[in-house]
Design an enzyme around this catalytic site. Sequence first.
Site, PDB file in Angstrom:
ATOM      1  N   SER A 120       0.826  -1.207   0.000  1.00 40.45           N
ATOM      2  CA  SER A 120       0.000   0.000   0.000  1.00 40.45           C
ATOM      3  C   SER A 120       0.856   1.251   0.000  1.00 40.45           C
ATOM      4  O   SER A 120       0.407   2.303  -0.441  1.00 40.45           O
ATOM      5  CB  SER A 120      -0.896   0.030   1.242  1.00 40.45           C
ATOM      6  OG  SER A 120      -1.812  -1.031   1.202  1.00 40.45           O
ATOM      7  N   HIS A 141       0.174  -2.257  -7.512  1.00 39.65           N
ATOM      8  CA  HIS A 141      -0.789  -1.926  -6.467  1.00 39.65           C
ATOM      9  C   HIS A 141      -2.193  -2.243  -6.985  1.00 39.65           C
ATOM     10  O   HIS A 141      -2.822  -1.435  -7.670  1.00 39.65           O
ATOM     11  CB  HIS A 141      -0.637  -0.445  -6.071  1.00 39.65           C
ATOM     12  CG  HIS A 141      -1.567  -0.032  -4.989  1.00 39.65           C
ATOM     13  ND1 HIS A 141      -2.095   1.234  -4.898  1.00 39.65           N
ATOM     14  CD2 HIS A 141      -2.077  -0.734  -3.938  1.00 39.65           C
ATOM     15  CE1 HIS A 141      -2.889   1.283  -3.842  1.00 39.65           C
ATOM     16  NE2 HIS A 141      -2.890   0.118  -3.251  1.00 39.65           N
ATOM     17  N   GLU A 153      -2.331   0.164 -10.285  1.00 43.52           N
ATOM     18  CA  GLU A 153      -1.312   1.219 -10.258  1.00 43.52           C
ATOM     19  C   GLU A 153       0.051   0.517 -10.271  1.00 43.52           C
ATOM     20  O   GLU A 153       0.356  -0.243  -9.343  1.00 43.52           O
ATOM     21  CB  GLU A 153      -1.493   2.050  -8.979  1.00 43.52           C
ATOM     22  CG  GLU A 153      -0.599   3.254  -8.858  1.00 43.52           C
ATOM     23  CD  GLU A 153      -0.883   4.047  -7.564  1.00 43.52           C
ATOM     24  OE1 GLU A 153      -1.302   3.446  -6.557  1.00 43.52           O
ATOM     25  OE2 GLU A 153      -0.660   5.277  -7.572  1.00 43.52           O
ATOM     26  N   ASN A 191      -2.609   5.981  -2.609  1.00 43.55           N
ATOM     27  CA  ASN A 191      -2.695   5.895  -1.149  1.00 43.55           C
ATOM     28  C   ASN A 191      -2.146   7.121  -0.436  1.00 43.55           C
ATOM     29  O   ASN A 191      -2.449   7.333   0.734  1.00 43.55           O
ATOM     30  CB  ASN A 191      -2.011   4.619  -0.652  1.00 43.55           C
ATOM     31  CG  ASN A 191      -2.963   3.445  -0.749  1.00 43.55           C
ATOM     32  OD1 ASN A 191      -4.166   3.631  -0.900  1.00 43.55           O
ATOM     33  ND2 ASN A 191      -2.439   2.241  -0.693  1.00 43.55           N
TER      34      ASN A 191
HETATM   35  N1  LIG Z   1      -6.308  -4.454   1.752  1.00 43.51           N
HETATM   36  C1  LIG Z   1      -6.213  -3.699   0.669  1.00 43.51           C
HETATM   37  O1  LIG Z   1      -7.214  -3.099   0.211  1.00 43.51           O
HETATM   38  C2  LIG Z   1      -4.888  -3.586  -0.055  1.00 43.51           C
HETATM   39  C3  LIG Z   1      -4.893  -3.045  -1.349  1.00 43.51           C
HETATM   40  C4  LIG Z   1      -3.668  -3.024  -2.065  1.00 43.51           C
HETATM   41  C5  LIG Z   1      -2.510  -3.474  -1.463  1.00 43.51           C
HETATM   42  N2  LIG Z   1      -2.561  -3.965  -0.187  1.00 43.51           N
HETATM   43  C6  LIG Z   1      -1.297  -4.473   0.367  1.00 43.51           C
HETATM   44  O2  LIG Z   1      -1.290  -5.882   0.179  1.00 43.51           O
HETATM   45  C7  LIG Z   1      -0.543  -6.499   1.248  1.00 43.51           C
HETATM   46  C8  LIG Z   1      -1.461  -7.478   1.967  1.00 43.51           C
HETATM   47  O3  LIG Z   1      -2.564  -6.787   2.499  1.00 43.51           O
HETATM   48  P1  LIG Z   1      -3.890  -7.563   2.936  1.00 43.51           P
HETATM   49  O4  LIG Z   1      -4.947  -6.530   3.083  1.00 43.51           O
HETATM   50  O5  LIG Z   1      -4.116  -8.729   2.055  1.00 43.51           O
HETATM   51  O6  LIG Z   1      -3.435  -8.074   4.393  1.00 43.51           O
HETATM   52  P2  LIG Z   1      -4.031  -9.264   5.250  1.00 43.51           P
HETATM   53  O7  LIG Z   1      -3.728  -8.924   6.647  1.00 43.51           O
HETATM   54  O8  LIG Z   1      -5.461  -9.500   4.874  1.00 43.51           O
HETATM   55  O9  LIG Z   1      -3.192 -10.554   4.783  1.00 43.51           O
HETATM   56  C9  LIG Z   1      -1.810 -10.637   4.930  1.00 43.51           C
HETATM   57  C10 LIG Z   1      -1.413 -12.102   4.822  1.00 43.51           C
HETATM   58  O10 LIG Z   1       0.027 -12.169   4.778  1.00 43.51           O
HETATM   59  C11 LIG Z   1       0.390 -13.346   5.467  1.00 43.51           C
HETATM   60  N3  LIG Z   1       1.812 -13.290   5.823  1.00 43.51           N
HETATM   61  C12 LIG Z   1       2.396 -12.605   6.823  1.00 43.51           C
HETATM   62  N4  LIG Z   1       3.738 -12.846   6.815  1.00 43.51           N
HETATM   63  C13 LIG Z   1       3.973 -13.692   5.795  1.00 43.51           C
HETATM   64  C14 LIG Z   1       5.141 -14.320   5.279  1.00 43.51           C
HETATM   65  N5  LIG Z   1       6.329 -14.112   5.834  1.00 43.51           N
HETATM   66  N6  LIG Z   1       5.039 -15.136   4.218  1.00 43.51           N
HETATM   67  C15 LIG Z   1       3.816 -15.365   3.646  1.00 43.51           C
HETATM   68  N7  LIG Z   1       2.666 -14.813   4.092  1.00 43.51           N
HETATM   69  C16 LIG Z   1       2.744 -13.991   5.150  1.00 43.51           C
HETATM   70  C17 LIG Z   1      -0.541 -13.396   6.660  1.00 43.51           C
HETATM   71  O11 LIG Z   1      -0.601 -14.689   7.233  1.00 43.51           O
HETATM   72  C18 LIG Z   1      -1.862 -12.958   6.008  1.00 43.51           C
HETATM   73  O12 LIG Z   1      -2.606 -14.089   5.556  1.00 43.51           O
HETATM   74  C19 LIG Z   1      -0.072  -5.355   2.155  1.00 43.51           C
HETATM   75  O13 LIG Z   1       1.219  -4.968   1.813  1.00 43.51           O
HETATM   76  C20 LIG Z   1      -1.096  -4.263   1.851  1.00 43.51           C
HETATM   77  O14 LIG Z   1      -0.594  -2.990   2.129  1.00 43.51           O
HETATM   78  C21 LIG Z   1      -3.717  -4.037   0.522  1.00 43.51           C
END
Ligand SMILES: NC(=O)c1ccc[n+]([C@@H]2O[C@H](COP(=O)([O-])OP(=O)(O)OC[C@H]3O[C@@H](n4cnc5c(N)ncnc54)[C@H](O)[C@@H]3O)[C@@H](O)[C@H]2O)c1
Length: 296
Positions: A120, A141, A153, A191
């Site tokens: 993000s 992104h 993005e 973001n």
């Molecule tokens: N939620 C959104 O709308 C959104 C949008 C775009 C980007 N992102 C980015 O995507 C990434 C994930 O966000 P999310 O919302 O899916 O988070 P989330 O908390 O829903 O999921 C994260 C997952 O990563 C796993 N994880 C943690 N450490 C790990 C490792 N070492 N190896 C493998 N898996 C591991 C966790 O077990 C969990 O299942 C972040 O960097 C976030 O900023 C999120």
Amino acid sequence: MDIRNIGVVGAGTMGIGVSHAFAEAGFTVALVDIDERALERAKTEIERNVRFYPLLRKEAPARPASDVLQNISFSTGLAALGNAQFVVENATENWGVKQGIFPGLDEVCPEECVLAVNTSAIPITKVAALTGRPDRVIGTHFMNPAPLKPLVEVIRGYHTSADTVRLTQDILAGIGKESIVVEDSPGFVTNRVLMLTINEAIFLLHEGVSSVRDIDRLFKKCFGHTMGPLETADLIGLDTILYSLEVLLENFDDPKYRPCVLLKQLVDAGLHGRKNGKGFYTYDERGQIREEADRG
Ligand SMILES: NC(=O)c1ccc[n+]([C@@H]2O[C@H](COP(=O)([O-])OP(=O)(O)OC[C@H]3O[C@@H](n4cnc5c(N)ncnc54)[C@H](O)[C@@H]3O)[C@@H](O)[C@H]2O)c1
């Protein structure tokens, strides 16, 4: 390069959507998470979403859920990415977590494999420096839910090559996504604006200026937004919003990014938004809003 094998790291909100989007388009996906329960949840959610999303789009499903799931393998170790040609990393928004993952990816993935970071806010150049292939590290992104959002993005890191940008845009086109390429800066374009807007909406709530529903209604009715800032926060995940603001604060060293204390409290209280059923609103098992959440 003909790309068929996709690796996805992280099976949370984003990893579920990204795996679904690639598998539905016919790619072979290896989905990796350290948490077995996250992988189980991912299986259930992908199966449900493959059926549910076409109803939202008023379309017939592109392929049966069983076909989509057959294209995805679920594992707890990075070794599953030994044949990957393009990896999208979606683990928790935390520098320590990314720091733990990228050297491992660099070791296990074939030399020509592109490593795409779905963060993000974390700068792509900083992630690329964890690997020996900074020219093949790029930001993708995705928006949430990834299968439904038409645009990604794309972030060009300091060393990202023109070939990597081209290949990434081609792959995204292969799953029906347009892309816009921006230069590397914490939070990128989307973001840097969105996190401040959401944080300010939370401050307004905290100060008692307005209610959850009215803050959201003002944005929807006045500006034609499909969702208000607090519904959007719940969709993204309140923990991810907090981590993203912390990344922006740390990288810009500018107090305008300080997270509202109410956001910190909600995350401490375990209210992570739609993904665990309670944030500013409560949600049913299909992720639809039930009502404004009460305290306690
Ligand atoms: N939620 C959104 O709308 C959104 C949008 C775009 C980007 N992102 C980015 O995507 C990434 C994930 O966000 P999310 O919302 O899916 O988070 P989330 O908390 O829903 O999921 C994260 C997952 O990563 C796993 N994880 C943690 N450490 C790990 C490792 N070492 N190896 C493998 N898996 C591991 C966790 O077990 C969990 O299942 C972040 O960097 C976030 O900023 C999120």
